[in-house]
Design a protein around this motif. Structure first.
Motif, PDB file in Angstrom:
ATOM      1  N   PRO A  55      -6.239 -12.266   3.595  1.00  0.00           N
ATOM      2  CA  PRO A  55      -6.863 -11.041   3.067  1.00  0.00           C
ATOM      3  C   PRO A  55      -8.157 -10.655   3.783  1.00  0.00           C
ATOM      4  O   PRO A  55      -8.430  -9.472   3.975  1.00  0.00           O
ATOM      5  N   ASP A 111      -4.431  -4.303  -2.947  1.00  0.00           N
ATOM      6  CA  ASP A 111      -4.136  -5.660  -3.414  1.00  0.00           C
ATOM      7  C   ASP A 111      -3.259  -6.345  -2.383  1.00  0.00           C
ATOM      8  O   ASP A 111      -2.360  -5.716  -1.802  1.00  0.00           O
ATOM      9  N   ASP A 113      -0.835  -9.787  -1.809  1.00  0.00           N
ATOM     10  CA  ASP A 113      -0.166 -10.896  -2.477  1.00  0.00           C
ATOM     11  C   ASP A 113       1.013 -11.372  -1.640  1.00  0.00           C
ATOM     12  O   ASP A 113       1.929 -10.598  -1.362  1.00  0.00           O
ATOM     13  N   HIS A 114       0.967 -12.625  -1.220  1.00  0.00           N
ATOM     14  CA  HIS A 114       2.059 -13.267  -0.487  1.00  0.00           C
ATOM     15  C   HIS A 114       2.510 -12.457   0.735  1.00  0.00           C
ATOM     16  O   HIS A 114       3.702 -12.245   0.956  1.00  0.00           O
TER      17      HIS A 114
END
Length: 147
Positions: A55, A111, A113-114
């Protein structure tokens, strides 16, 4: 929503040709990650695949009705190790989107995520759908006798 960008199409074709014919590993590469773009009453949602990226390596910028996503995936070349096949893409992953004025780039949310980056761009207040009350110009007098 997004305008046709012939240069982006040419860039993607060039990348595919370079991979097919064994581009030099030392040459800088610009990769356009795949994206899904959806729209509903609340706004836009863009979903990008960025596998192998942390990130803190992702930059999302919004300016002048343009949304830009950029990250860099580096190849970890270790001394004393021979690479027999390198098929995954390395270099700068970047996409730029033209966003219509009816969306508020000042309220973008992102966001991660994975390996999947989800960006939400809400509609501007002025572009929100709202119900309008219809008033009558004629006032009915309930106390007046009917004819």
């Amino acid at each position: 929503m997004m305008r046709f960008d012939p240069f982006r199409e040419i860039e993607e074709l060039t990348q595919r040709m370079d991979r097919a014919f064994g581009q030099s590993a030392s040459a800088p590469t610009r990769i356009a990650p795949p994206v899904d773009v959806h729209e509903d009453d609340q706004g836009l949602e863009l979903t990008l695949d960025l596998p192998g990226i942390r990130p803190d390596q992702i930059q999302v910028e919004a300016e002048n009705q343009t949304l830009t996503v950029q990250a860099t995936r580096t190849y970890d070349r270790k001394d004393g190790r021979t690479a027999h096949r390198v098929e995954r893409a390395y270099g700068t992953l970047a996409r730029t989107f033209s966003v219509p004025a009816k969306y508020d780039l000042g309220k973008v949310e992102a966001d991660f995520d994975h390996g999947t980056l989800t960006i939400r761009v809400p509609r501007s207040e002025a572009a929100q759908k709202r119900a309008i009350t219809v008033r009558s110009a004629r006032v009915l007098d309930t106390d007046a006798p009917s004819a």
